[in-house]
Design an enzyme around this catalytic site. Sequence first.
Site, short mmCIF file in Angstrom:
data_model
loop_
_atom_site.label_atom_id
_atom_site.label_comp_id
_atom_site.label_asym_id
_atom_site.label_seq_id
_atom_site.Cartn_x
_atom_site.Cartn_y
_atom_site.Cartn_z
N GLY A 1 0.83 -1.21 0.00
CA GLY A 1 0.00 0.00 0.00
C GLY A 1 0.85 1.25 0.00
O GLY A 1 0.95 1.97 0.99
N ASP B 1 2.41 -1.82 -4.71
CA ASP B 1 1.10 -1.22 -5.01
C ASP B 1 0.86 -1.36 -6.51
O ASP B 1 1.81 -1.26 -7.30
CB ASP B 1 1.10 0.27 -4.63
CG ASP B 1 -0.29 0.85 -4.38
OD1 ASP B 1 -1.17 0.68 -5.26
OD2 ASP B 1 -0.48 1.48 -3.34
N GLY C 1 -5.30 2.42 -6.98
CA GLY C 1 -6.19 2.85 -5.90
C GLY C 1 -7.07 1.74 -5.39
O GLY C 1 -7.41 0.79 -6.09
N SER D 1 -0.74 -7.22 -5.03
CA SER D 1 -0.01 -7.78 -3.89
C SER D 1 0.10 -9.31 -3.89
O SER D 1 1.20 -9.85 -3.72
CB SER D 1 -0.66 -7.26 -2.60
OG SER D 1 -0.25 -7.97 -1.48
N ASP E 1 -0.98 -2.22 4.60
CA ASP E 1 -1.78 -0.99 4.52
C ASP E 1 -2.36 -0.87 3.10
O ASP E 1 -2.36 0.19 2.49
CB ASP E 1 -0.90 0.23 4.85
CG ASP E 1 -1.71 1.48 5.15
OD1 ASP E 1 -2.93 1.36 5.40
OD2 ASP E 1 -1.13 2.57 5.13
N HIS F 1 -8.88 -2.70 1.64
CA HIS F 1 -9.61 -2.91 2.89
C HIS F 1 -10.77 -3.89 2.79
O HIS F 1 -11.59 -3.98 3.71
CB HIS F 1 -10.11 -1.57 3.44
CG HIS F 1 -9.01 -0.76 4.05
ND1 HIS F 1 -9.12 0.58 4.30
CD2 HIS F 1 -7.77 -1.12 4.44
CE1 HIS F 1 -7.99 1.02 4.84
NE2 HIS F 1 -7.15 0.00 4.93
N HIS G 1 -2.30 -1.71 9.58
CA HIS G 1 -2.91 -0.38 9.75
C HIS G 1 -4.43 -0.47 9.60
O HIS G 1 -4.94 -1.40 9.01
CB HIS G 1 -2.34 0.60 8.72
CG HIS G 1 -2.64 2.04 9.07
ND1 HIS G 1 -3.11 2.94 8.14
CD2 HIS G 1 -2.56 2.70 10.25
CE1 HIS G 1 -3.28 4.11 8.75
NE2 HIS G 1 -2.96 4.00 10.02
N ASP G 2 -5.12 0.52 10.14
CA ASP G 2 -6.58 0.63 10.04
C ASP G 2 -7.30 -0.51 10.75
O ASP G 2 -8.29 -1.05 10.25
CB ASP G 2 -7.02 0.73 8.57
CG ASP G 2 -6.34 1.90 7.87
OD1 ASP G 2 -6.49 3.03 8.34
OD2 ASP G 2 -5.62 1.67 6.88
N1 SAH Z 1 0.35 3.69 3.05
C1 SAH Z 1 -0.34 4.80 2.41
C2 SAH Z 1 -1.80 4.56 2.16
C3 SAH Z 1 -2.14 3.35 1.34
S1 SAH Z 1 -3.76 3.41 0.64
C4 SAH Z 1 -0.17 6.07 3.24
O1 SAH Z 1 0.42 6.05 4.33
O2 SAH Z 1 -0.62 7.13 2.83
C5 SAH Z 1 -3.96 1.79 0.01
C6 SAH Z 1 -3.18 1.49 -1.26
O3 SAH Z 1 -3.27 0.10 -1.45
C7 SAH Z 1 -3.72 2.16 -2.53
O4 SAH Z 1 -2.71 2.94 -3.13
C8 SAH Z 1 -4.11 0.97 -3.44
O5 SAH Z 1 -3.77 1.15 -4.81
C9 SAH Z 1 -3.30 -0.16 -2.85
N2 SAH Z 1 -3.89 -1.50 -3.04
C10 SAH Z 1 -5.13 -1.90 -2.71
N3 SAH Z 1 -5.29 -3.20 -3.00
C11 SAH Z 1 -4.13 -3.63 -3.54
C12 SAH Z 1 -3.65 -4.88 -4.06
N4 SAH Z 1 -4.42 -5.97 -4.05
N5 SAH Z 1 -2.41 -4.95 -4.55
C13 SAH Z 1 -1.60 -3.86 -4.57
N6 SAH Z 1 -1.98 -2.66 -4.07
C14 SAH Z 1 -3.23 -2.54 -3.57
MG MG Z 2 -4.10 2.88 6.09
#
Ligand code: SAH
Ligand code: MG
Length: 213
Positions: free
Chosen positions: A45, A70, A74, A123, A140, A143, A168-169
């Site tokens: 993330g 990532d 998004g 991921s 992170d 969700h 996180h979260d």
């Molecule tokens: N760590 C960042 C926030 C991450 S937001 C901060 O501190 O600001 C979550 C991110 O996870 C997004 O950019 C989204 O593109 C990525 N994401 C969501 N699902 C994903 C997946 N299956 N594989 C790769 N990236 C993913």
């Molecule tokens: Mg987060």
Amino acid sequence: MAAPTPATLAAFEAAKGFMPTHEGLALYEAAGQAAGLGLPLLEVGTYCGRSTLLIADAARAAGVTAITVDHHRGSEEQQPGWEYHDPSVVDPETGLMDTLPTFRRTLHKAGLEDHVIAMVGRSPQVAKAWSGPLGLVFVDGGHTDEHASGDYEGWAPHLADGGLLLIHDVFPDPADGGQAPYRIYLRALASGAFAEVSVTGSLRVLRRTGKGI
Ligand code: SAH
Ligand code: MG
């Protein structure tokens, strides 16, 4: 308590993203501890690199590498029309979100490019292609239950003994937020392979103490 450099902290606070400063400081502390294992520190993330900066600073201080994963398209809640959408990170040519250019600028401005490897992809797919031990896994990413469990299942097994799993979260009360990160946190504890180290806001730090993830 170890702290990021003032320049990194300023860059973090100026960066687009979702991590509040008090959680960022706990992330830095954990990353610094985990870096003592001499292994790469991995984040799922990246978004625009806000949290990556802190992991990269800890990696630089310890002479290890930060890796951040990532697809840069998004999460669900960041798509157009949703609560966390930012129109400035849409690629006008494709009409899709693309946070990679903003991430690269963030990292460059902070002088931390040399300490980070960015892996662009989904991921679970990246995790399947990965085989080395990690000192830290910071979850992170998406969700939904599918994404959170994919992150846990894909990356937690790569943690070295004594390595740190950060989630996180994590919101035990559904009124505060979605439950998928909380569910993988409970799953990690129930596995018997992790012990809790600290709680800061929605950030949980666990240490790998055994097998059987
Ligand atoms: N760590 C960042 C926030 C991450 S937001 C901060 O501190 O600001 C979550 C991110 O996870 C997004 O950019 C989204 O593109 C990525 N994401 C969501 N699902 C994903 C997946 N299956 N594989 C790769 N990236 C993913
Ligand atoms: Mg987060």
